[in-house]
Design a protein around this motif. Sequence first.
Motif, PDB file in Angstrom:
ATOM      1  N   SER A 235     -23.261  -8.089  12.420  1.00 12.21           N
ATOM      2  CA  SER A 235     -24.373  -7.402  13.074  1.00 12.21           C
ATOM      3  C   SER A 235     -24.074  -7.175  14.553  1.00 12.21           C
ATOM      4  CB  SER A 235     -25.660  -8.226  12.925  1.00 12.21           C
ATOM      5  OG  SER A 235     -26.006  -8.373  11.558  1.00 12.21           O
ATOM      6  N   ALA A 236     -23.408  -8.136  15.193  1.00 10.32           N
ATOM      7  CA  ALA A 236     -23.022  -7.967  16.592  1.00 10.32           C
ATOM      8  C   ALA A 236     -22.020  -6.823  16.738  1.00 10.32           C
ATOM      9  CB  ALA A 236     -22.432  -9.270  17.134  1.00 10.32           C
ATOM     10  N   VAL A 237     -21.090  -6.723  15.794  1.00 13.23           N
ATOM     11  CA  VAL A 237     -20.113  -5.631  15.828  1.00 13.23           C
ATOM     12  C   VAL A 237     -20.820  -4.289  15.694  1.00 13.23           C
ATOM     13  CG1 VAL A 237     -18.145  -4.591  14.628  1.00 13.23           C
ATOM     14  CG2 VAL A 237     -18.233  -7.065  14.954  1.00 13.23           C
ATOM     15  N   TYR A 238     -21.741  -4.177  14.759  1.00 15.38           N
ATOM     16  CA  TYR A 238     -22.481  -2.922  14.576  1.00 15.38           C
ATOM     17  C   TYR A 238     -23.331  -2.596  15.804  1.00 15.38           C
ATOM     18  CZ  TYR A 238     -21.198  -3.244   9.636  1.00 15.38           C
ATOM     19  OH  TYR A 238     -20.502  -3.318   8.446  1.00 15.38           O
ATOM     20  N   ALA A 239     -23.896  -3.631  16.421  1.00 16.51           N
ATOM     21  CA  ALA A 239     -24.763  -3.404  17.580  1.00 16.51           C
ATOM     22  C   ALA A 239     -23.991  -2.881  18.784  1.00 16.51           C
ATOM     23  CB  ALA A 239     -25.493  -4.694  17.944  1.00 16.51           C
ATOM     24  N   THR A 240     -22.675  -3.052  18.801  1.00 18.16           N
ATOM     25  CA  THR A 240     -21.891  -2.529  19.925  1.00 18.16           C
ATOM     26  C   THR A 240     -21.854  -1.006  19.939  1.00 18.16           C
ATOM     27  OG1 THR A 240     -19.819  -2.658  18.648  1.00 18.16           O
ATOM     28  CG2 THR A 240     -20.404  -4.575  20.013  1.00 18.16           C
ATOM     29  N   ASP A 241     -22.221  -0.348  18.833  1.00 19.98           N
ATOM     30  CA  ASP A 241     -22.216   1.121  18.818  1.00 19.98           C
ATOM     31  C   ASP A 241     -23.150   1.680  19.893  1.00 19.98           C
ATOM     32  OD1 ASP A 241     -20.451   0.976  16.742  1.00 19.98           O
ATOM     33  OD2 ASP A 241     -21.890   1.514  15.181  1.00 19.98           O
ATOM     34  N   GLU A 242     -24.351   1.127  19.973  1.00 19.60           N
ATOM     35  CA  GLU A 242     -25.304   1.593  20.986  1.00 19.60           C
ATOM     36  C   GLU A 242     -24.835   1.204  22.384  1.00 19.60           C
ATOM     37  OE1 GLU A 242     -28.575   3.718  22.231  1.00 19.60           O
ATOM     38  OE2 GLU A 242     -27.750   3.507  20.203  1.00 19.60           O
ATOM     39  N   TRP A 243     -24.247   0.031  22.512  1.00 21.36           N
ATOM     40  CA  TRP A 243     -23.702  -0.419  23.799  1.00 21.36           C
ATOM     41  C   TRP A 243     -22.595   0.522  24.258  1.00 21.36           C
ATOM     42  CZ3 TRP A 243     -21.356  -6.010  24.580  1.00 21.36           C
ATOM     43  CH2 TRP A 243     -21.195  -6.244  25.967  1.00 21.36           C
ATOM     44  N   ALA A 244     -21.713   0.894  23.331  1.00 18.11           N
ATOM     45  CA  ALA A 244     -20.618   1.810  23.674  1.00 18.11           C
ATOM     46  C   ALA A 244     -21.158   3.175  24.100  1.00 18.11           C
ATOM     47  CB  ALA A 244     -19.675   1.966  22.484  1.00 18.11           C
ATOM     48  N   ALA A 245     -22.174   3.675  23.402  1.00 14.16           N
ATOM     49  CA  ALA A 245     -22.760   4.967  23.766  1.00 14.16           C
ATOM     50  C   ALA A 245     -23.393   4.908  25.151  1.00 14.16           C
ATOM     51  CB  ALA A 245     -23.790   5.386  22.719  1.00 14.16           C
ATOM     52  N   ALA A 246     -24.038   3.782  25.475  1.00 14.60           N
ATOM     53  CA  ALA A 246     -24.677   3.647  26.783  1.00 14.60           C
ATOM     54  C   ALA A 246     -23.635   3.583  27.900  1.00 14.60           C
ATOM     55  CB  ALA A 246     -25.558   2.399  26.801  1.00 14.60           C
ATOM     56  N   VAL A 247     -22.545   2.849  27.668  1.00 11.39           N
ATOM     57  CA  VAL A 247     -21.483   2.784  28.681  1.00 11.39           C
ATOM     58  C   VAL A 247     -20.817   4.139  28.842  1.00 11.39           C
ATOM     59  CG1 VAL A 247     -19.235   1.770  29.219  1.00 11.39           C
ATOM     60  CG2 VAL A 247     -21.079   0.316  28.354  1.00 11.39           C
ATOM     61  N   ARG A 248     -20.620   4.842  27.745  1.00 13.24           N
ATOM     62  CA  ARG A 248     -20.040   6.183  27.826  1.00 13.24           C
ATOM     63  C   ARG A 248     -20.925   7.105  28.669  1.00 13.24           C
ATOM     64  NH1 ARG A 248     -19.882   7.231  22.725  1.00 13.24           N
ATOM     65  NH2 ARG A 248     -21.731   8.548  22.644  1.00 13.24           N
ATOM     66  N   ALA A 249     -22.234   7.012  28.458  1.00 14.38           N
ATOM     67  CA  ALA A 249     -23.156   7.826  29.255  1.00 14.38           C
ATOM     68  C   ALA A 249     -23.098   7.428  30.725  1.00 14.38           C
ATOM     69  CB  ALA A 249     -24.575   7.679  28.710  1.00 14.38           C
ATOM     70  N   MET A 250     -22.986   6.131  30.995  1.00 22.22           N
ATOM     71  CA  MET A 250     -22.893   5.679  32.378  1.00 22.22           C
ATOM     72  C   MET A 250     -21.659   6.244  33.066  1.00 22.22           C
ATOM     73  SD  MET A 250     -23.967   3.898  34.972  1.00 22.22           S
ATOM     74  CE  MET A 250     -25.095   2.589  34.520  1.00 22.22           C
ATOM     75  N   VAL A 251     -20.528   6.252  32.364  1.00 20.31           N
ATOM     76  CA  VAL A 251     -19.291   6.789  32.943  1.00 20.31           C
ATOM     77  C   VAL A 251     -19.413   8.298  33.154  1.00 20.31           C
ATOM     78  CG1 VAL A 251     -16.827   7.166  32.557  1.00 20.31           C
ATOM     79  CG2 VAL A 251     -17.858   4.954  31.994  1.00 20.31           C
ATOM     80  N   ASN A 252     -19.895   8.998  32.131  1.00 22.24           N
ATOM     81  CA  ASN A 252     -19.964  10.461  32.223  1.00 22.24           C
ATOM     82  C   ASN A 252     -20.942  10.929  33.297  1.00 22.24           C
ATOM     83  OD1 ASN A 252     -18.107  10.667  30.136  1.00 22.24           O
ATOM     84  ND2 ASN A 252     -19.664  10.870  28.559  1.00 22.24           N
ATOM     85  N   LEU A 253     -22.093  10.254  33.389  1.00 19.40           N
ATOM     86  CA  LEU A 253     -23.127  10.688  34.319  1.00 19.40           C
ATOM     87  C   LEU A 253     -23.008  10.037  35.689  1.00 19.40           C
ATOM     88  CD1 LEU A 253     -26.227  10.581  31.936  1.00 19.40           C
ATOM     89  CD2 LEU A 253     -24.786  12.541  32.499  1.00 19.40           C
ATOM     90  N   GLY A 254     -22.310   8.915  35.765  1.00 21.84           N
ATOM     91  CA  GLY A 254     -22.246   8.181  37.028  1.00 21.84           C
ATOM     92  C   GLY A 254     -21.032   8.461  37.873  1.00 21.84           C
ATOM     93  N   ARG A 255     -20.080   9.228  37.349  1.00 21.79           N
ATOM     94  CA  ARG A 255     -18.854   9.483  38.120  1.00 21.79           C
ATOM     95  C   ARG A 255     -19.142  10.241  39.412  1.00 21.79           C
ATOM     96  NH1 ARG A 255     -17.560  12.654  34.135  1.00 21.79           N
ATOM     97  NH2 ARG A 255     -16.164  13.924  35.448  1.00 21.79           N
ATOM     98  N   LYS A 256     -19.929  11.295  39.316  1.00 22.05           N
ATOM     99  CA  LYS A 256     -20.211  12.087  40.521  1.00 22.05           C
ATOM    100  C   LYS A 256     -21.034  11.307  41.539  1.00 22.05           C
ATOM    101  CE  LYS A 256     -21.546  16.666  42.117  1.00 22.05           C
ATOM    102  NZ  LYS A 256     -22.093  16.138  43.368  1.00 22.05           N
ATOM    103  N   PRO A 257     -22.144  10.647  41.139  1.00 24.02           N
ATOM    104  CA  PRO A 257     -22.846   9.815  42.130  1.00 24.02           C
ATOM    105  C   PRO A 257     -21.953   8.737  42.736  1.00 24.02           C
ATOM    106  CG  PRO A 257     -24.214  10.143  40.201  1.00 24.02           C
ATOM    107  CD  PRO A 257     -22.871  10.696  39.862  1.00 24.02           C
TER     108      PRO A 257
END
Length: 317
Positions: A235-257
């Motif tokens: 369950s912890a492994v499966y739950a990392t999917d949402e964590w990975a998506a959130a980190v990906r969004a942070m990188v994509n949206l946070g690079r310019k700021p």
Amino acid sequence: MGDIAKGVLGGGWALVVGWVLPASLNLALFFLVVAPNLRRIAVIERLWPDSASQVALLLLGTSVLFGIVLNALQTPLYRFLDGYLLWPRSAYDRGCRRQRSRKERIADLIAQPEGRTPVQSALLNEQLARYPTDDDQLAPTRLGNAIRRFEEYGHNRFRLDIQVLWNELSAAGPEQARRQVETARTSVDFFVALLYGHGVVALALLALPSAGAERPLLVVTAIALCALIPLWYRSAVYATDEWAAAVRAMVNLGRKPLADALGLVLPQQLSEERAMWQLVTRMSRRPYRDAADAAFAPYRAASSDPNPPTHPPGPGA
């Protein structure tokens, strides 16, 4: 009261749900199964609360205490499950080989789509996505690879090493992205704390001296808890999917700021952006060298001060 609720729902929510709640569940099980046998010891019997309300208060206090301790120890707890801490070298290498073989097997299945439905193909792609892109980044466990895939995301795409620059990125990135990362990680923390707690309670049940009709109940409970540990791990492994998506969004949206906050201009060419983030990462990890002045010159934003100082002000300025 509103400020307290805001604090709990803000920074304290991850602590409560991720660590205190699973600690309370494991402690409740401990109080129900283990504590009655421990009360046969004279010292514990004298210290045991007299009323149900006092027992509930004791459970609440110990849950908060253990939750805070687990939160403080989260790095070594994760590193052990990831395969980085306390693993012998032979076990580490064997785990990496097994995970590499599993990744290759999934990739081979994806390359041969005959006889599979679109849903089955999507599930295979989902499994493959839980591995880092670079085979050199493979970890010896499934959880380690599921986490390593988004730890390497920024470096693989933009040469932005989020392991080094995470504090800067989270400080400059969008508030919504920061909340998404925290919320997504809370689910993984919950299952990690739950499986560790199950292991400790199971060991206590097996080590508890008891005889007669109670012993089979303790053994069966311990076996049931041990059987649940793989479920919580998966369950912890499966739950990392949402964590990975959130980190990906942070990188994509946070690079310019982040670039703006560092006084840099984000280049239009991806190759130049990768070179810039590599310089920023290198500057953060290594001592300063004079060559960095010329290397950063193409990326530095123009000063808004029409008369910038030519030298730093003295101590009395």
